[in-house]
Design a protein around this motif. Structure first.
Motif, mmCIF file in Angstrom:
data_model
loop_
_atom_site.group_PDB
_atom_site.id
_atom_site.type_symbol
_atom_site.label_atom_id
_atom_site.label_comp_id
_atom_site.label_asym_id
_atom_site.label_seq_id
_atom_site.Cartn_x
_atom_site.Cartn_y
_atom_site.Cartn_z
ATOM 1 N N GLU A 139 14.378 -1.486 4.144
ATOM 2 C CA GLU A 139 15.416 -0.640 3.548
ATOM 3 C C GLU A 139 16.798 -1.254 3.635
ATOM 4 O O GLU A 139 17.763 -0.672 3.159
ATOM 5 C CB GLU A 139 15.439 0.738 4.242
ATOM 6 N N THR A 457 -5.497 8.179 11.815
ATOM 7 C CA THR A 457 -6.440 9.122 11.207
ATOM 8 C C THR A 457 -5.917 9.704 9.893
ATOM 9 O O THR A 457 -6.695 9.972 8.987
ATOM 10 C CB THR A 457 -6.753 10.298 12.161
ATOM 11 N N GLN A 458 -4.612 9.906 9.787
ATOM 12 C CA GLN A 458 -4.087 10.595 8.617
ATOM 13 C C GLN A 458 -3.716 9.677 7.460
ATOM 14 O O GLN A 458 -3.771 10.085 6.314
ATOM 15 C CB GLN A 458 -2.863 11.444 9.017
ATOM 16 N N THR A 459 -3.299 8.476 7.765
ATOM 17 C CA THR A 459 -2.847 7.583 6.691
ATOM 18 C C THR A 459 -3.873 6.500 6.351
ATOM 19 O O THR A 459 -3.769 5.878 5.300
ATOM 20 C CB THR A 459 -1.541 6.880 7.091
ATOM 21 N N GLU A 461 -4.034 3.710 7.781
ATOM 22 C CA GLU A 461 -3.437 2.394 8.013
ATOM 23 C C GLU A 461 -4.043 1.746 9.257
ATOM 24 O O GLU A 461 -4.263 2.420 10.272
ATOM 25 C CB GLU A 461 -1.923 2.527 8.166
ATOM 26 N N LYS A 611 -5.908 0.189 5.050
ATOM 27 C CA LYS A 611 -4.967 -0.804 4.505
ATOM 28 C C LYS A 611 -4.067 -1.383 5.578
ATOM 29 O O LYS A 611 -3.816 -0.745 6.603
ATOM 30 C CB LYS A 611 -4.151 -0.204 3.361
ATOM 31 N N ILE A 614 2.241 -2.749 4.062
ATOM 32 C CA ILE A 614 3.140 -1.667 3.657
ATOM 33 C C ILE A 614 3.948 -2.107 2.429
ATOM 34 O O ILE A 614 4.033 -1.398 1.441
ATOM 35 C CB ILE A 614 4.090 -1.282 4.810
ATOM 36 N N HIS A 626 5.152 -2.332 -3.214
ATOM 37 C CA HIS A 626 5.015 -1.349 -2.146
ATOM 38 C C HIS A 626 3.575 -0.863 -2.197
ATOM 39 O O HIS A 626 3.039 -0.631 -3.278
ATOM 40 C CB HIS A 626 6.011 -0.200 -2.397
ATOM 41 N N HIS A 627 2.959 -0.776 -1.042
ATOM 42 C CA HIS A 627 1.545 -0.380 -1.001
ATOM 43 C C HIS A 627 1.474 1.033 -0.404
ATOM 44 O O HIS A 627 1.378 1.181 0.808
ATOM 45 C CB HIS A 627 0.741 -1.375 -0.163
ATOM 46 N N PRO A 628 1.562 2.037 -1.256
ATOM 47 C CA PRO A 628 1.695 3.412 -0.742
ATOM 48 C C PRO A 628 0.392 3.958 -0.151
ATOM 49 O O PRO A 628 -0.680 3.371 -0.349
ATOM 50 C CB PRO A 628 2.103 4.199 -1.983
ATOM 51 N N PHE A 629 0.507 5.086 0.537
ATOM 52 C CA PHE A 629 -0.692 5.783 1.015
ATOM 53 C C PHE A 629 -1.528 6.107 -0.222
ATOM 54 O O PHE A 629 -0.995 6.571 -1.233
ATOM 55 C CB PHE A 629 -0.334 7.106 1.697
ATOM 56 N N LEU A 631 -4.877 8.213 -1.019
ATOM 57 C CA LEU A 631 -5.987 9.021 -0.507
ATOM 58 C C LEU A 631 -6.531 9.957 -1.581
ATOM 59 O O LEU A 631 -5.827 10.323 -2.511
ATOM 60 C CB LEU A 631 -5.564 9.792 0.735
ATOM 61 N N THR A 632 -7.780 10.280 -1.389
ATOM 62 C CA THR A 632 -8.466 11.173 -2.324
ATOM 63 C C THR A 632 -9.298 12.155 -1.515
ATOM 64 O O THR A 632 -10.068 11.736 -0.648
ATOM 65 C CB THR A 632 -9.423 10.363 -3.239
#
Lengths: 785, 167
Positions: A139, A457-459, A461, A611, A614, A626-629, A631-632
């Motif tokens: 940033e 667990t959530q992303t 990554e 992944k 980032i 940019h390699h975003p989250f 999810l499906t």
């Protein structure tokens, strides 16, 4: 042409005249010949000169083009740098002071109570002060600054600036975890002229080339001196090269010691000096010079050399460290400070003496430097953050968007998801547990191998990736490439399909002998691990105890096709094994693929491909990608919550119960392939999903089960940080059922497990347990009776 | 269980009513995403179907709160890419905070990534759990996504269902 004269026999002395005539003739012929030869020689000389000049000019032009092109090209050919995830610092962050100190040390920060320069820290009581380095984050830039961090009970209580103002959020600079150097192995960190410490520039000139600022690329004195030494010694040991010549040699020439090569070197050095400024040449030298070898990786330039030998940036090197670096140039192998510390120390001290004699350092600084130890890190890659296994997945992920040449030469800055603390902790657990197991079971030392993947667990990554028992060594990456039978860790897919088809955890399945025959007539007779059978039992017990016969029965009830279709949904690929042995995990998967499967459960029903990247920035800090989250949603929230309750029971009541963390809110499943070849564990808490594999590279039996192998590694991974218990939704239909029978029961009269049951009226109530039957159940019992 | 649910719903209605005008950030960013619908050729939510303002309790995690505020600013300045980077950073710190996923969905929608926006809204719904305000916010975000995808009826239906939690 000679003029013809008239002749007469009557004239006196005709013979004399004749003689004289013939003599004249011969003279004129000789004259003609000599004139012709002279002219021919002149012509030849002229042509030769012309040709030589043209050839010389052509060769000069060729050299000039080659040198200019290479020099310009090399100046900007920078391998991509890969960074770990920076540690966020804020009030409320759960981290011990010692852990933060370790993080700083990994980044090469040194203890200094005065915090005199960036890259230092000071620890006292509950306070840790640090002078953070500047860093160009995704940033934008963060300037170096002093920060005071106060701890209370292993939690950061306050973060303050130098003026005691509160800092709400700040990051450590991220660790550099590797770079993508070209196939010829040259790795480097490019320094600009402004980044070169003045002492390094002056010191290099003082040691390697005293007349650097005066000469035009070569030194006659130096060459004559070297030639004299060579003649006297009878061999060509002395080079007499200037810095420019050394640079030319490094760019274009081999180490061959011939006079012809020397001439080319001199010619090229002159061209280089004509074309570029002294500052350009010195900076190129500083970025180019070979400073050591680390496996396939050649350490070039002082920027990388500083990180490689001292684990800190060049601007933080002390006087004695700069001297050590300069000492290596003369012979990176001979003066290798890791292998020959005494030799390197002696040369370093001679260089320090030269610094003093040349007025580059004062007497007290000289004394101080002479008294200092070499202070290189203990061995190559022993400090800092060098994680080749993780780099493999970064490379694989980026190969879809960037060419190998871009990665090797464009100076890209790659920000990744890796958490060095997780990586170090996991690697340590893998190595120490394997050693322990080999010792306990009297297995050959080093015979066992392991791999592991840890994700958020959530992303999804990847926080850590272990490719084998030796973490800092490039080699076969088992986490990505070892495709092995997963055994019972596949079973939750069967149970998930069963729950989605309307079955309950209490539904009874048959744990009885079964033989199945394929279309080709091949018979398959599965067995339980202990060879016993247990008759009718609820699904939860079948899963928790990993009973093969019961799971095959359940799989057959819902069909192989259905289970495999669900497997494909959750992993993104179809299974290879199209036979019922798939129910028991006769399906090869890599630890990374298994992580992807379990990510569906750990995330609360979302599929994401693990992944590692980032973002990618170009050399100027502009974002390239940019390699975003990504999810499906793959499982309904209530169903996945139910499945995860079951996996918690696997830990508390089943094959995971030996874990010291079994009853602390973790979910997981063990797995063992045929003949104990592979030992698996896949499990998660609230924040981290871990997959661990243990086996042998030759695929022989390990004698380990999932519990005695992989689960033990996972246990050791949790020791330092503990687990983060799974958070449950309050609206689950939780019911107490007897673990053995699936009947509704109470704690007072049975070994119960608490698990979601959608249709409680389908439950049989255990008699004598004081559990009231529902109206429907009472009605049913009347009709049944 | 039912009594608890009734009490919490009453509380939510009361709180939501009181706090109807207290969520400028959420409102601003929602408006921002609306502008982006237009720029991406998507349908802008009509005045009748546009959700009312909902009290936006900030995340408990102080670091996530700061990053969320910065992301909100980025969204109002129509810089969704920057907002996404900030929100992802916040989620790495506090991955179970549904509000962050809601904003991430808004940022993706503002960038024209309806599929990602839909999935992130689903994630927010899954994480909101028993927090009725967050659940409502997440579903209203899903309504925005649906509207952007041309599913106006479903969007309106969702708004009708969850607007009662707003003032």
């Amino acid at each position: 042409m000679v003029k013809k004269t008239p002749t007469s026999d009557k004239t006196k002395g005709s013979s004399h005249r004749k003689n004289s005539k013939s003599s004249k003739k011969a003279d004129s012929w000789l004259k003609r010949l000599s004139n012709w030869a002279l002219r021919a020689l002149l012509k030849l000389t002229l042509w030769t000169t012309l040709f030589a000049t043209l050839a010389g000019l052509g060769f000069g032009y060729y050299l000039d083009r080659t040198i200019t092109k290479t020099f310009e090209g090399r100046r900007w050919s920078v391998p991509a740098q890969v960074f770990a995830q920076p540690l966020e610092i804020y009030a409320g962050q759960r981290i011990k002071k010692t852990q933060l100190v370790e993080e700083l040390q990994r980044l090469g920060y040194h203890s200094d109570t005065n915090l005199a320069a960036p890259g230092s820290y000071s620890s006292s009581g509950a306070i840790l002060s640090t002078y953070l380095r500047n860093f160009d984050f995704m940033e934008g830039s963060r300037a170096s600054q002093r920060v005071k961090i106060t701890f209370q009970n292993s939690i950061i209580n306050r973060v303050q600036a130098e003026d005691n103002s509160e800092i709400p959020l700040i990051r450590l600079d991220p660790a550099t975890i590797g770079s993508f150097f070209p196939s010829h192995g040259e790795d480097r960190l490019i320094l600009t002229p402004e980044q070169v410490p003045p002492l390094l520039a002056k010191g290099l000139k003082a040691i390697e080339d005293r007349n650097f600022d005066k000469h035009r690329g070569f030194s006659i004195n130096g060459i004559l001196r070297a030639a004299w030494v060579n003649i006297r010694s009878g061999n060509r040991s002395q080079g007499g090269s200037t810095l420019t010549q050394q640079l030319v040699k490094s760019y274009f020439l081999t180490n061959e010691r011939t006079y012809e090569r020397k001439l080319r070197e001199v010619a090229m050095a002159i061209i280089l000096e004509l074309r570029f400024s002294k500052e350009d040449i010195l900076t190129a030298y500083i970025n180019e010079i070979f400073l050591g070898q680390n496996g396939a990786r050649a350490i070039h330039g002082f920027g990388l050399g500083s990180q490689f030998y001292f684990n800190k940036p060049i601007n933080e090197l002390a006087v004695h460290e700069i001297a050590t670096m300069i000492s290596i140039i003369r012979g990176p192998s001979y003066y290798n400070p890791f292998r020959h510390p005494e030799r390197a120390l002696a040369r370093r001290n001679r260089i320090l003496d030269t610094f003093l004699a040349g007025g580059l350092i004062s007497n007290p600084r000289h004394q101080d430097a002479i008294g200092s130890a070499l202070s290189v890190i203990s061995s190559p890659n022993s400090a800092g953050a060098y994680y080749p296994a993780f780099m493999d997945i970064v490379r694989a992920e980026l190969s879809e968007r960037y060419s190998a040449s871009d990665l090797r030469s464009q100076g890209l800055r790659i920000f990744t998801t890796l958490k060095p603390r997780e990586q170090e902790n996991a690697q340590k657990a893998v190595s120490s547990t394997l050693q322990m197991i080999e010792k306990e079971r009297k297995l050959d030392k080093g015979s066992l191998q392991a791999a592991s993947v840890i994700t958020d667990t959530q992303t999804g990554e990847i926080l850590a990736l272990i490719g084998g028992r030796k973490g800092r060594v490039d080699g076969f990456n088992r986490a990505l490439n070892a495709s092995r039978s997963v055994g019972s860790v596949i079973k939750p897919v069967i149970v998930l399909t069963a729950l989605e088809s309307g079955l309950e955890w209490s539904t009874l399945v048959n744990d009885t002998p079964i033989t199945m025959t394929s279309d080709s007539g091949k018979r398959w007779t599965p067995r339980n691990y202990d060879g016993k059978t247990r008759g009718e039992l609820p699904i939860i017990r079948a899963l928790a105890m990993s009973l093969n016969l019961a799971m095959v029965d359940l799989g057959n009830t819902i069909s192989l096709g259905e289970v495999q279709r669900r497997f494909t949904d959750l992993t993104g690929y179809a299974p290879k094994n199209r036979y019922p042995s798939f129910f028991l995990g006769a399906e090869p998967m890599s630890p990374l693929q298994l992580t992807e499967l379990y990510g569906n459960f750990a995330s609360g029903g979302f599929h994401t491909t693990p992944k590692a990247v980032i973002a990618v920035l170009n050399e100027q800090g502009q974002p390239l990608s940019h390699h975003p989250f990504d999810l499906t949603q793959s499982i309904r929230p209530k169903t996945v919550a139910s499945l995860n309750r079951g996996l918690e029971i696997v830990m508390s009541h089943g094959t995971g119960r030996s874990s010291p963390f079994a009853k602390q809110g973790v979910a997981g499943k063990t797995g063992t392939s045929n003949d104990n070849r592979d030992s698996w564990y896949a499990g998660f808490d609230n924040s981290k999903l871990s997959v661990v594999w243990v086996g042998r590279d030759d695929n022989k039996s390990t004698s380990l089960t999932g519990t005695s192998g992989a689960l033990r590694i996972w246990n050791n991974m949790q020791i330092s940080g503990g687990v983060d218990p799974i958070i449950h939704s309050p609206d689950e239909n939780l019911v107490e059922i007897e673990f053995a029978t699936g009947m509704r029961a109470a704690k007072s009269c049975a070994d119960v497990v608490v698990i979601p049951i959608r249709r409680t009226d389908t439950l049989t109530v255990k008699l004598g347990c004081g559990v009231r039957k529902s109206f429907g159940q009472r009605l049913r019992s009347i009709f049944n009776n | 269980m039912n009594i608890k649910l009734c009490i919490s719903l009453v509380c939510i209605i009361l709180i939501g009513g009181c706090a109807g005008n207290q969520g400028p950030k959420a409102t601003d960013s929602r408006a921002s995403s609306g502008k982006k619908f237009k720029s991406n050729g998507k349908t802008q939510p009509s005045a009748q179907t546009k959700p009312a303002k909902i009290r936006s309790t900030p995340p408990k995690n102080s670091a996530a709160k700061i990053l969320l505020a910065q992301a909100d600013t980025a969204l109002t300045q129509q810089a969704p890419v920057q907002a996404i980077a900030l929100l992802e950073r916040a989620i790495r710190i506090d991955p179970r905070e549904a509000l962050l996923w809601i904003r991430l969905s808004q940022a993706h929608l503002a960038q024209g990534h309806a599929t990602a926006a839909s999935q992130h809204a689903r994630k927010a719904i899954a994480l909101a759990g028993s927090d009725a305000v967050r659940t409502a916010q997440a579903w209203l975000q899903m309504a925005d996504v649906m509207e952007a995808q041309g599913e106006r009826q479903q969007a309106a239906s969702l708004r009708r269902r969850y607007l009662r939690f707003a003032g």
